[in-house]
Each structure stands twice: as C-alpha cells, then as structure tokens.
Design an enzyme around this catalytic site. Structure first.
Site, PDB file in Angstrom:
ATOM      1  N   LYS A   5       0.814  -1.224   0.000  1.00 29.10           N
ATOM      2  CA  LYS A   5       0.000   0.000   0.000  1.00 29.10           C
ATOM      3  C   LYS A   5       0.847   1.275   0.000  1.00 29.10           C
ATOM      4  CE  LYS A   5      -1.009   0.033   5.042  1.00 29.10           C
ATOM      5  NZ  LYS A   5       0.179  -0.745   5.371  1.00 29.10           N
ATOM      6  N   ARG A  80      -8.309   2.123   9.478  1.00 30.62           N
ATOM      7  CA  ARG A  80      -7.938   0.755   9.849  1.00 30.62           C
ATOM      8  C   ARG A  80      -8.983   0.092  10.732  1.00 30.62           C
ATOM      9  NH1 ARG A  80      -2.052   1.537   9.052  1.00 30.62           N
ATOM     10  NH2 ARG A  80      -1.008  -0.478   9.099  1.00 30.62           N
ATOM     11  N   ARG A 125      11.952  -6.310   4.391  1.00 30.42           N
ATOM     12  CA  ARG A 125      11.819  -4.880   4.109  1.00 30.42           C
ATOM     13  C   ARG A 125      12.936  -4.074   4.777  1.00 30.42           C
ATOM     14  NH1 ARG A 125       6.091  -1.940   4.707  1.00 30.42           N
ATOM     15  NH2 ARG A 125       6.389  -2.078   6.949  1.00 30.42           N
ATOM     16  N   ARG A 158      12.510  -1.428   9.936  1.00 30.90           N
ATOM     17  CA  ARG A 158      11.549  -0.773  10.818  1.00 30.90           C
ATOM     18  C   ARG A 158      11.415  -1.552  12.126  1.00 30.90           C
ATOM     19  NH1 ARG A 158       6.008   0.719   7.736  1.00 30.90           N
ATOM     20  NH2 ARG A 158       5.116  -0.253   9.587  1.00 30.90           N
ATOM     21  N   ARG A 169       0.635  -7.828  13.949  1.00 26.97           N
ATOM     22  CA  ARG A 169      -0.014  -6.886  13.028  1.00 26.97           C
ATOM     23  C   ARG A 169      -1.030  -7.593  12.141  1.00 26.97           C
ATOM     24  NH1 ARG A 169       5.227  -4.527  10.546  1.00 26.97           N
ATOM     25  NH2 ARG A 169       3.907  -3.310   9.153  1.00 26.97           N
TER      26      ARG A 169
END
Ligand code: AMP
Length: 204
Positions: A5, A80, A125, A158, A169
C-alpha cells in the site's frame, strides 16, 4: 501490512499530483522527533497494535484540511477500523460542505496477499535512514547488498518488521481492519492482487 500500500500510494500520488498521507509515517515522524504524541504511541507501534481511533482521526482531519490536499489526496494505512471509516465520512463531508474536494471521487483499494507472503516481504523490508527510500530484499533489492543506491549508507529495518510484531499486526488486521472490506463493499471497493509484480499492481 506488507501488501504494497505504501509503495503504490506514493506512485498514485506522484502520477495524479495529489498529496500522499500515510498515518504510519506521521506517527513514525512524531516518534523520531520525540514529541508528546510520539512518546504516547511509540510502544503501541513497536508492539504492532493500533493507535486509538481518536488520535488518528484527529491527525487525518487536520491533514486533509491543509491546502495541499485541495487537488485530492491518497490515504495510506487509514482507515484501519470501521469506526475510523465512519468518522472519516463525517470529517470528509464537513470539508466537502466547506467547498473542498468539489467533483472528487472516492476510491477504496484493497490489496490481497497471503499471510505467508506478507511475512516473507515484511521481514525482508529495509529503508534508508538518510533519504528514506524503501527497499525489499525480495521484491525491490538495492544494487549493492543492504546499502542505499543513492546514499550508500547501510539500510535499516523498521522497529515493527520483526517476525513477532508482524504476526501481531496480521492478527490486528484480521480482527479490526478486515471488517472494512464489508463496509466498503458498497463504496466501489477495488480489489487487487497484491502478489503481482510491483509494476503490474500499479497498472491494474
Ligand atoms: P503502517 O506504516 O501503515 O504499516 O503503520 C504502522 C503502524 O502505525 C501500525 O501498525 C499502527 O501501530 C500505526 N497506525 C498507522 N495507521 C494507523 C491507523 N489508521 N489506526 C491506528 N494505528 C495506525
């Protein structure tokens, strides 16, 4: 999380010359700057939980009313929860009543991706601490091993991209965010296959 996203939101914003609003980025910036908000949300983000609806709705309300959002905007990571979506209807309509966003159409995009692929991508990532460019060792690798193509500094991960927080998550997504699919079904929800290559997702 990890469906692409953020990457696609930036591309859309650039292509249509509209403002990119990432609630995650706003919160991470507050954490980095050690503001009151940052101190309040730091642990929530590192645990993979959601920040309260009250806080994020206030952030979005303030943001969409700024002049650079007049031509339109792309929200990345918001709403969300169903409550956030309902609150957004209210703040958006208030802004529209005040003459903003005339003739703009609302579009909602869902990126579909399997849990296995989400975990694979998020743990791979990386980002550049200097220029903030995003990388992924699987889907968007740097030219040189774990170094930024532009700045040549070591890439970082991150705080919430570790295995344990990623699982949390996903759990939060299924419980609190997935009900939005039903909510937006009647608002012209566009469903994309997030497993396609980056350029293909953009094209779709
Ligand atoms: P993201 O960068 O979109 O992956 O968001 C990172 C984290 O910021 C999330 O795991 C949440 O802790 C927090 N966050 C971002 N957007 C929201 C939102 N709309 N509502 C609640 N928490 C959010």
């Amino acid at each position: 999380p990890g469906a692409g996203k953020g990457t696609q939101a930036k591309i859309i914003a650039e292509r249509f010359q509209i403002t990119h609003i990432s609630t995650g980025d706003i919160l991470r910036q507050a954490i980095a700057a050690e503001t009151d908000l940052g101190k309040q949300v730091k642990e929530i983000l590192s645990r993979g939980m959601l920040v309260s609806d009250e806080i994020v709705v206030a952030l979005v309300k303030e943001r969409i009313n700024q002049p650079d959002c007049r031509p339109g905007f792309v929200l990345d990571g918001f709403p969300r929860t169903v409550n956030q979506a309902q609150q957004f209807e209210i703040i958006f309509n208030q802004a529209a009543d005040a003459g903003k966003f005339a003739g703009k159409k609302k579009v909602v995009i869902l990126f579909d991706l399997s849990e296995t692929e989400i975990v694979r991508r998020l743990t791979a990532r990386r980002f550049c601490p200097q220029c903030k460019a995003d990388y992924n060792l699987v889907t968007k690798p740097p030219r040189q091993d774990e170094k930024c193509d532009r700045c040549n500094v070591n890439l970082q991960r991150r705080a919430d991209d570790n295995r344990e927080t990623v699982s949390q998550r996903i759990k939060v997504y299924l419980q609190d965010t997935a009900p939005l699919i039903e909510f937006y079904q009647t608002h012209g929800l566009i469903r994309l296959d997030g497993a396609l290559p980056l350029e293909q997702v953009t094209k779709e």
